[in-house]
Design a protein around this motif. Structure first.
Motif, PDB file in Angstrom:
ATOM      1  N   LEU A   1     -41.879  -1.762 -75.813  1.00 15.30           N
ATOM      2  CA  LEU A   1     -40.649  -3.133 -75.246  1.00 15.30           C
ATOM      3  C   LEU A   1     -39.607  -2.553 -75.283  1.00 15.30           C
ATOM      4  N   HIS A   2     -38.068  -2.589 -74.343  1.00 16.56           N
ATOM      5  CA  HIS A   2     -37.081  -2.166 -74.005  1.00 16.56           C
ATOM      6  C   HIS A   2     -36.159  -2.978 -74.006  1.00 16.56           C
ATOM      7  N   VAL A   3     -34.956  -2.510 -73.820  1.00 16.76           N
ATOM      8  CA  VAL A   3     -34.103  -3.445 -72.483  1.00 16.76           C
ATOM      9  C   VAL A   3     -32.517  -2.314 -73.047  1.00 16.76           C
ATOM     10  N   GLY A   4     -31.789  -1.803 -72.207  1.00 12.28           N
ATOM     11  CA  GLY A   4     -31.439  -0.548 -72.208  1.00 12.28           C
ATOM     12  C   GLY A   4     -29.625  -2.027 -72.338  1.00 12.28           C
ATOM     13  N   PHE A   5     -27.850  -1.146 -72.350  1.00 15.99           N
ATOM     14  CA  PHE A   5     -27.210  -1.831 -72.290  1.00 15.99           C
ATOM     15  C   PHE A   5     -26.105  -0.472 -71.928  1.00 15.99           C
ATOM     16  N   ASN A   6     -25.536  -0.901 -70.424  1.00 18.66           N
ATOM     17  CA  ASN A   6     -24.810   0.428 -69.693  1.00 18.66           C
ATOM     18  C   ASN A   6     -23.537   0.030 -69.413  1.00 18.66           C
ATOM     19  N   LYS A   7     -22.400   0.841 -69.374  1.00 22.21           N
ATOM     20  CA  LYS A   7     -21.127  -0.687 -69.413  1.00 22.21           C
ATOM     21  C   LYS A   7     -19.957   0.902 -68.434  1.00 22.21           C
TER      22      LYS A   7
ATOM     23  N   ARG B   1     -30.103   2.078 -74.839  1.00 19.86           N
ATOM     24  CA  ARG B   1     -31.129   1.353 -74.383  1.00 19.86           C
ATOM     25  C   ARG B   1     -32.513   1.518 -75.734  1.00 19.86           C
ATOM     26  N   GLY B   2     -32.940   0.448 -76.233  1.00 24.19           N
ATOM     27  CA  GLY B   2     -33.827  -0.143 -77.604  1.00 24.19           C
ATOM     28  C   GLY B   2     -34.915   0.492 -77.410  1.00 24.19           C
ATOM     29  N   LYS B   3     -36.083   0.391 -78.133  1.00 21.22           N
ATOM     30  CA  LYS B   3     -36.957   0.174 -77.801  1.00 21.22           C
ATOM     31  C   LYS B   3     -37.822  -0.416 -78.826  1.00 21.22           C
ATOM     32  N   ILE B   4     -38.978  -0.920 -78.299  1.00 16.48           N
ATOM     33  CA  ILE B   4     -40.607  -1.396 -79.617  1.00 16.48           C
ATOM     34  C   ILE B   4     -41.733  -0.857 -79.853  1.00 16.48           C
ATOM     35  N   TYR B   5     -42.324   0.777 -80.303  1.00 11.70           N
ATOM     36  CA  TYR B   5     -43.254   1.069 -80.214  1.00 11.70           C
ATOM     37  C   TYR B   5     -44.296   0.048 -80.310  1.00 11.70           C
ATOM     38  N   SER B   6     -45.016   0.183 -79.685  1.00 15.44           N
ATOM     39  CA  SER B   6     -46.712  -0.235 -79.959  1.00 15.44           C
ATOM     40  C   SER B   6     -48.124   0.349 -80.123  1.00 15.44           C
ATOM     41  N   ASN B   7     -48.333   0.422 -81.160  1.00 15.67           N
ATOM     42  CA  ASN B   7     -49.441   2.103 -81.089  1.00 15.67           C
ATOM     43  C   ASN B   7     -51.553   1.250 -80.730  1.00 15.67           C
TER      44      ASN B   7
ATOM     45  N   PHE C   1     -48.072  -5.543 -78.852  1.00 13.23           N
ATOM     46  CA  PHE C   1     -47.882  -5.371 -80.120  1.00 13.23           C
ATOM     47  C   PHE C   1     -48.047  -6.193 -81.452  1.00 13.23           C
ATOM     48  N   GLY C   2     -50.241  -5.563 -81.123  1.00 12.15           N
ATOM     49  CA  GLY C   2     -50.505  -6.781 -82.350  1.00 12.15           C
ATOM     50  C   GLY C   2     -51.460  -5.313 -82.946  1.00 12.15           C
ATOM     51  N   GLY C   3     -50.795  -4.178 -82.791  1.00 13.64           N
ATOM     52  CA  GLY C   3     -51.060  -3.046 -83.370  1.00 13.64           C
ATOM     53  C   GLY C   3     -49.584  -2.416 -84.057  1.00 13.64           C
ATOM     54  N   ASP C   4     -49.841  -0.841 -84.431  1.00 15.95           N
ATOM     55  CA  ASP C   4     -48.783  -0.504 -85.765  1.00 15.95           C
ATOM     56  C   ASP C   4     -48.222  -0.273 -84.869  1.00 15.95           C
ATOM     57  N   LEU C   5     -46.476  -0.792 -85.313  1.00 17.88           N
ATOM     58  CA  LEU C   5     -45.207  -0.936 -84.699  1.00 17.88           C
ATOM     59  C   LEU C   5     -43.559   0.086 -85.000  1.00 17.88           C
ATOM     60  N   GLY C   6     -43.331   0.777 -83.854  1.00 15.20           N
ATOM     61  CA  GLY C   6     -42.396   1.385 -84.342  1.00 15.20           C
ATOM     62  C   GLY C   6     -41.384   0.924 -83.408  1.00 15.20           C
ATOM     63  N   LEU C   7     -39.860   1.928 -83.945  1.00 16.13           N
ATOM     64  CA  LEU C   7     -38.496   1.515 -83.021  1.00 16.13           C
ATOM     65  C   LEU C   7     -38.117   2.864 -82.775  1.00 16.13           C
TER      66      LEU C   7
ATOM     67  N   LEU D   1     -30.182  11.426 -74.201  1.00 21.30           N
ATOM     68  CA  LEU D   1     -31.268  12.268 -75.114  1.00 21.30           C
ATOM     69  C   LEU D   1     -32.359  10.695 -75.403  1.00 21.30           C
ATOM     70  N   LEU D   2     -33.570  11.220 -75.206  1.00 23.11           N
ATOM     71  CA  LEU D   2     -34.582   9.565 -75.365  1.00 23.11           C
ATOM     72  C   LEU D   2     -35.847   9.377 -75.689  1.00 23.11           C
ATOM     73  N   ASP D   3     -35.688   8.853 -76.839  1.00 23.41           N
ATOM     74  CA  ASP D   3     -36.615   8.834 -77.219  1.00 23.41           C
ATOM     75  C   ASP D   3     -36.830   9.500 -78.600  1.00 23.41           C
ATOM     76  N   ILE D   4     -35.620   8.306 -78.908  1.00 28.05           N
ATOM     77  CA  ILE D   4     -35.338   8.713 -80.719  1.00 28.05           C
ATOM     78  C   ILE D   4     -35.837   7.626 -81.574  1.00 28.05           C
TER      79      ILE D   4
END
Length: 470
Positions: A168-174, A185-191, A252-258, A278-281
């Motif tokens: 799940l992601h949300v991005g901001f561009n200016k 772009r911020g991301k929430i990972y669900s394994n 998002f009922g599994g292990d999570l990450g950021l 740079l992606l997926d830091i």
């Protein structure tokens, strides 16, 4: 074990490297913002057609192909198999990646005369797999150890990982000014599922024995870490329960990450542009449904009596091999734990230098039309991704062309870990507010896909409200 095999076959059956060189910088397509959150934006708002806005699948192998081994060319199969084993290196790999965008959207905002900010959002599912060629294991299996006395076989050649996640992601561009823009772009990972075995060490060697013909010596430090697998392969788990568990983890009922992405775009002049990302830091912390398997230590095995006893002894061949099996089970103790672990995301780098040319002219007066950009662009793009053994890199030269109103094309030539002859092509069409795009690479190898080092396909549908209609 059958359920484990069935599950892995199902996953790999859905997929056909992660480099999207044709899509990168293709700013008319909203999904290009996923490759550079600071890239140029050419719409006021859009939404992706759910489950159809971005479908990506790719597979590649850096060594011998299926055709090299199974081609009907009159060469003996054993010869081709031997050539394939010895021509490949332990750093050669097979990789597969698949992405499915579940939903996505974006919109510009700001003052009525200067909407210089943009929010994008969405959710996608991704499968990523890589395994390295276990060369010493393959040689041992092919030749056996009788002709390899005192040779050390490297146990660390076994290395690979596989995962299924949702993001799940949300991005901001200016757009800071006419020449510079940036994005994050911020991301929430669900394994959903993870298997990792990347830090193996040790060796196996056969020596002449004292109490038997041979003495087999093992110095091992091997580990397989799994998350989300144990409950799916339990004998009491049926297919309905598996489907329910996978659905819950995807939501998002599994292990999570950021994690996060960053990127920028800077016009050096009217025609020259440099950009990068740079992606997926980020990371995923695995603590639920974890099961790890580890073998560590020094072992010596001289075997059971290699000469069958006399018939009168009463021991059968089946009993003899059962004795060896019991010896190995006693010798190698697999330590099973539920210790939580962290996996770091495979960081990706994109960078490109672009030159635009060919201003659009009016047919009536042979003069330049209102500033709608250039018709052509050429450039170079560098791509890299962090992998367990070493980074994978690719360099792409491309040509972009605005064919006519509503139709854009891009051709690419890529040198990467798979081949030096990767030619790709992509089209983006706008029919009213509907956008459709289709991209593929390695066209020269499509005449024989079994001999292809890599193939990739991307397509999608969006509804777009453009800033400029040209």
């Amino acid at each position: 074990m059958r359920k484990v095999i069935w599950l892995l076959l199902c996953i790999t059956g859905l997929t056909f490297s992660q480099n999207k060189q044709v899509l990168y910088g293709f700013s008319e397509i909203p999904q290009a913002l996923m490759l550079n959150p600071g890239g140029e934006i050419k719409n006021d708002w859009y939404f992706g057609i759910p489950l159809l806005s971005h479908i990506h699948t790719s597979v590649g192998i850096s060594g011998s192909t299926v055709y090299d081994v199974f081609a009907d060319d009159g060469v003996d199969f054993n010869t081709k198999l031997r050539n394939a084993i010895y021509s490949m290196r332990s750093n050669d790999f097979f990789s597969a990646n698949q992405q499915l965008e579940i939903f996505s959207g974006g919109f510009a905002y700001g003052t009525s005369y200067n909407k210089n900010k943009y929010i994008s959002f969405g959710m996608y599912q991704e499968f990523d797999f890589i395994t390295y060629f276990p060369k010493d294991y393959a040689i041992l299996a092919y030749e056996g150890n009788q002709n390899n006395i005192n040779r050390r076989f490297n146990a660390g050649h076994a290395s690979g990982s596989a995962e299924v996640i949702s993001v799940l992601h949300v991005g901001f561009n200016k757009k800071v000014n006419r020449t510079f823009s940036f994005g994050v772009r911020g991301k929430i990972y669900s394994n959903i599922l993870n298997l990792t075995t990347t830090k193996n060490k040790g060796y196996f060697v056969t020596e002449y024995g004292e109490n038997n013909f041979y003495n087999h010596i093992f110095n091992l430090d091997l580990e397989l870490r799994t998350s989300g697998l144990a409950s799916l392969t339990d004998d009491d788990t049926d297919s309905e329960a598996v489907a329910k568990a996978l659905k819950k983890r995807a939501l998002f009922g599994g292990d999570l990450g950021l994690g996060f992405d960053i990127g920028f775009s800077h016009k050096l002049s009217k025609q020259w542009t440099v950009d990068g990302s740079l992606l997926d830091i980020g990371f995923i912390s695995h603590s639920k449904d974890v099961e790890n398997y580890k073998i560590a230590g020094n072992y010596a095995f001289e075997g059971a009596n290699p000469i069958f006893p006399e018939t009168g002894s009463g021991q059968t061949a089946e009993e003899y091999w059962s004795e060896i099996e019991d010896e190995f089970e006693t010798l190698f103790t697999v330590d099973t734990t539920a210790n939580k672990y962290i996996t770091w995301r495979p960081i990706k780098l994109n960078a490109s230098l672009n030159y635009a040319f060919g201003e659009k002219r009016s047919e009536e007066c042979n003069c330049l039309k209102e500033d709608v950009g250039y018709l052509n662009a050429v450039g170079l793009q560098l791509y890299a991704i962090k992998r367990p053994k070493q980074p994978q890199m690719a360099l792409t030269a491309y040509y972009y062309r605005r064919l006519f109103k509503g139709l854009r094309a891009k051709a690419t030539y890529t040198v990467d870990s798979y081949s030096f002859s990767n030619i790709g092509f992509g089209l983006s069409a706008h029919i009213g507010a509907v956008n459709f795009y289709l991209m593929a690479d390695n066209f020269l190898q499509y005449k024989n896909v079994y001999d292809a080092q890599s193939v990739s396909l991307q397509l999608g549908f969006n509804y777009i409200f453009n800033k400029n209609e040209d």
